[in-house]
Write a protein that holds these residues in place. Sequence first.
Motif, PDB file in Angstrom:
ATOM      1  N   GLU B  72      14.743  -6.774   1.003  1.00 29.81           N
ATOM      2  CA  GLU B  72      14.149  -8.077   0.742  1.00 29.81           C
ATOM      3  C   GLU B  72      13.348  -8.538   1.948  1.00 29.81           C
ATOM      4  N   ASN B  73      13.816  -8.173   3.124  1.00 32.43           N
ATOM      5  CA  ASN B  73      13.111  -8.551   4.345  1.00 32.43           C
ATOM      6  C   ASN B  73      11.910  -7.663   4.608  1.00 32.43           C
ATOM      7  N   LEU B  74      11.899  -6.504   3.935  1.00 34.27           N
ATOM      8  CA  LEU B  74      10.753  -5.625   4.115  1.00 34.27           C
ATOM      9  C   LEU B  74       9.684  -6.008   3.111  1.00 34.27           C
ATOM     10  N   HIS B  75       8.488  -6.209   3.634  1.00 25.84           N
ATOM     11  CA  HIS B  75       7.409  -6.687   2.784  1.00 25.84           C
ATOM     12  C   HIS B  75       6.290  -5.659   2.812  1.00 25.84           C
ATOM     13  N   LEU B  76       5.754  -5.355   1.635  1.00 25.84           N
ATOM     14  CA  LEU B  76       4.656  -4.399   1.579  1.00 25.84           C
ATOM     15  C   LEU B  76       3.339  -5.147   1.439  1.00 25.84           C
ATOM     16  N   VAL B  77       2.396  -4.837   2.323  1.00 27.22           N
ATOM     17  CA  VAL B  77       1.054  -5.394   2.186  1.00 27.22           C
ATOM     18  C   VAL B  77       0.244  -4.383   1.400  1.00 27.22           C
ATOM     19  N   LYS B  78      -0.262  -4.828   0.248  1.00 31.56           N
ATOM     20  CA  LYS B  78      -0.963  -3.899  -0.643  1.00 31.56           C
ATOM     21  C   LYS B  78      -2.468  -4.093  -0.590  1.00 31.56           C
ATOM     22  N   CYS B  79      -3.179  -3.069  -1.001  1.00 34.52           N
ATOM     23  CA  CYS B  79      -4.633  -3.056  -0.894  1.00 34.52           C
ATOM     24  C   CYS B  79      -5.296  -3.716  -2.103  1.00 34.52           C
ATOM     25  N   PRO B  80      -6.173  -4.712  -1.869  1.00 33.69           N
ATOM     26  CA  PRO B  80      -6.789  -5.429  -2.993  1.00 33.69           C
ATOM     27  C   PRO B  80      -8.026  -4.759  -3.592  1.00 33.69           C
ATOM     28  N   GLU B 131       5.944   0.010   9.563  1.00 34.59           N
ATOM     29  CA  GLU B 131       5.308   1.286   9.264  1.00 34.59           C
ATOM     30  C   GLU B 131       3.872   1.057   8.798  1.00 34.59           C
ATOM     31  N   ILE B 132       2.985   1.917   9.237  1.00 31.14           N
ATOM     32  CA  ILE B 132       1.620   1.902   8.715  1.00 31.14           C
ATOM     33  C   ILE B 132       1.534   3.087   7.767  1.00 31.14           C
ATOM     34  N   LEU B 133       1.281   2.796   6.491  1.00 35.04           N
ATOM     35  CA  LEU B 133       1.462   3.803   5.460  1.00 35.04           C
ATOM     36  C   LEU B 133       0.202   4.623   5.171  1.00 35.04           C
ATOM     37  N   VAL B 134      -0.904   4.242   5.830  1.00 34.46           N
ATOM     38  CA  VAL B 134      -2.169   4.911   5.546  1.00 34.46           C
ATOM     39  C   VAL B 134      -2.812   5.346   6.862  1.00 34.46           C
ATOM     40  N   GLU B 135      -3.447   6.506   6.828  1.00 33.43           N
ATOM     41  CA  GLU B 135      -4.112   6.974   8.041  1.00 33.43           C
ATOM     42  C   GLU B 135      -5.478   6.325   8.171  1.00 33.43           C
ATOM     43  N   ASN B 136      -5.883   6.124   9.423  1.00 31.71           N
ATOM     44  CA  ASN B 136      -7.190   5.543   9.685  1.00 31.71           C
ATOM     45  C   ASN B 136      -8.277   6.353   8.979  1.00 31.71           C
ATOM     46  N   SER B 138      -9.015   6.744   5.891  1.00 31.87           N
ATOM     47  CA  SER B 138      -8.742   7.488   4.664  1.00 31.87           C
ATOM     48  C   SER B 138      -8.999   6.597   3.452  1.00 31.87           C
ATOM     49  N   PRO B 139      -9.316   7.203   2.312  1.00 30.60           N
ATOM     50  CA  PRO B 139      -9.574   6.396   1.116  1.00 30.60           C
ATOM     51  C   PRO B 139      -8.303   5.738   0.599  1.00 30.60           C
ATOM     52  N   VAL B 140      -8.426   4.526   0.114  1.00 28.25           N
ATOM     53  CA  VAL B 140      -7.260   3.824  -0.434  1.00 28.25           C
ATOM     54  C   VAL B 140      -7.576   3.294  -1.829  1.00 28.25           C
ATOM     55  N   GLU B 141      -6.525   3.171  -2.617  1.00 23.52           N
ATOM     56  CA  GLU B 141      -6.664   2.730  -3.994  1.00 23.52           C
ATOM     57  C   GLU B 141      -6.244   1.268  -4.128  1.00 23.52           C
ATOM     58  N   TYR B 142      -6.636   0.673  -5.241  1.00 20.26           N
ATOM     59  CA  TYR B 142      -6.200  -0.687  -5.553  1.00 20.26           C
ATOM     60  C   TYR B 142      -4.676  -0.706  -5.712  1.00 20.26           C
ATOM     61  N   GLY B 143      -4.027  -1.636  -5.033  1.00 23.56           N
ATOM     62  CA  GLY B 143      -2.578  -1.791  -5.174  1.00 23.56           C
ATOM     63  C   GLY B 143      -1.761  -0.865  -4.294  1.00 23.56           C
ATOM     64  N   GLN B 144      -2.419   0.021  -3.570  1.00 24.38           N
ATOM     65  CA  GLN B 144      -1.695   0.960  -2.704  1.00 24.38           C
ATOM     66  C   GLN B 144      -1.074   0.215  -1.513  1.00 24.38           C
ATOM     67  N   PRO B 145       0.224   0.489  -1.235  1.00 26.52           N
ATOM     68  CA  PRO B 145       0.836  -0.170  -0.073  1.00 26.52           C
ATOM     69  C   PRO B 145       0.208   0.338   1.225  1.00 26.52           C
ATOM     70  N   LEU B 146      -0.120  -0.591   2.116  1.00 30.47           N
ATOM     71  CA  LEU B 146      -0.770  -0.218   3.374  1.00 30.47           C
ATOM     72  C   LEU B 146       0.164  -0.374   4.570  1.00 30.47           C
ATOM     73  N   PHE B 147       0.934  -1.459   4.548  1.00 32.88           N
ATOM     74  CA  PHE B 147       1.813  -1.745   5.686  1.00 32.88           C
ATOM     75  C   PHE B 147       3.196  -2.141   5.188  1.00 32.88           C
ATOM     76  N   LYS B 148       4.204  -1.742   5.977  1.00 35.74           N
ATOM     77  CA  LYS B 148       5.550  -2.232   5.748  1.00 35.74           C
ATOM     78  C   LYS B 148       5.851  -3.220   6.873  1.00 35.74           C
ATOM     79  N   ILE B 149       6.141  -4.448   6.479  1.00 33.58           N
ATOM     80  CA  ILE B 149       6.383  -5.508   7.452  1.00 33.58           C
ATOM     81  C   ILE B 149       7.815  -6.009   7.299  1.00 33.58           C
TER      82      ILE B 149
END
Lengths: 327, 152
Positions: B72-80, B131-136, B138-149
């Motif tokens: 619950e404390n871990l939050h995912l920042v997703k790609c818009p 955690e940073i879930l994506v490499e610098n 790199s292509p990302v999709e809509y809704g893909q998690p990018l960061f774990k906060i």
Amino acid sequence: MKDKILDILKSSRDYVSGEDISSSLGISRAAVWKHIKGLKEEGYEIESSSKKGYRLLESPDVLTYKELKNLLTTNYIGRKIVYLESTTSTNDIAKEYAEKGEKEGLVVIAEVQTKGRGRMGRRWITPGRDSISITILLRPEISPYMAPSITPVLAVSVVEMLREITGFEIGIKWPNDVVLDRKKVCGILTEMSAEIDVVKYIIVGIGINVNQETFDNEIENIATSLRKYSGKKYDRKAILSGILNRFERNYELFKKEGIGPFIEDLKKYSVLIGKKVLISGINEEYEAEAIDIDDDGALLVRLENGDVKKVLSGDVSIKGFYGYNSK
Amino acid sequence: MNLKEIKELIKLIDSSSLSEFHLEKDDIKLQIKKESTVKIIKDEKALTLNKEEHISEIDALKEERIKDKEDENLHLVKCPIVGVFYSSPKPDSPPFVKVGDKIKKGDVLCIVEAMKLMNEITSDVDGEVVEILVENQSPVEYGQPLFKIRKV
């Protein structure tokens, strides 16, 4: 009060007597004289004659709201203008206003940008009074994934207006450059602040090369201006107000119908379609043929092996443009 | 007390709910223990075993709940938007955030570019980058998690 006096002078091509001004505004003739002096200091050329009164000879070439308001037909875009003689970057200033909750439609204009930015921190040079450097603040209620299409909508608006004013064959180099004579005449930098489902704000920075006579060696092959191309000086106020007027209409349509109504224009104005291009991605570089603009406004290219690829990112170079020569 | 009487008594006790019976009369000392008693003891043992199992199950549940709480404390920042992920404002500048960085709501985490639109993705929570879930780049999709906060 000064602005009201200016309005009176502008509405009359002939002399207006100091007495007429003072009685219609209910101020003393001494006050009128004081305000006229102030206007002269701002760059307005006003002829004074003790018998006939005052006459406006020429307005300064400045992009203030005072100078633009009579040319604007918009409802909200450009109805608030922040005009700066010099600033770091209009996008930065617009961002500050946006973060503070400023409404949609704000336009930040600067005569000189000391840290004008292009994509990836590249420089955008803004010399004083020869070009147009503005940023428009938008807050569309759209999904963030639709937002990238705002750049082509603005590019279409700029091309339509510049073609109307100059008659030159001006085109779009997908997705954010407007080109004349194979060189960049206008660049667009769109920035968005968004969370997964919400667009907080979008700022669109536009730089238009209007009256520069020369460019630095560094960018001589890349950039041109309307004046450099034609030898003729152009009216920045007419260009800017025209673009804002056109863009507001197009933006309203875009919010209702998306990029769809603009696809044909994007194809028509594209300088890429049918050309061999070099796509410089971040980790790859490949040659391909630009074949079409798809329904999302993305560029479609055909690779050497015949595969069709959708280009979403990366720089697109064409032979002969911006001093680039392919092998 | 004769055998018959004893038999009678056993029957009685057997049908009763008593598990044990002691009788002292004159020179007779009688002690009856029901077999079922033993059984019950067995059952109790079984019960104890079950309890232990239960306890470990409960522990597991508790642990899960703690984990859930952590999640619950871990939050995912997703790609818009669909695009390319950039961890820094310019190719040669340091990244916006690193793992372990403390961040505030509104801080810029990265840029996602699509058709030259530079989308600054801001954090919608205060916390720490886990955690940073994506490499610098790199292509990302809509809704893909990018960061774990981890929220604070």
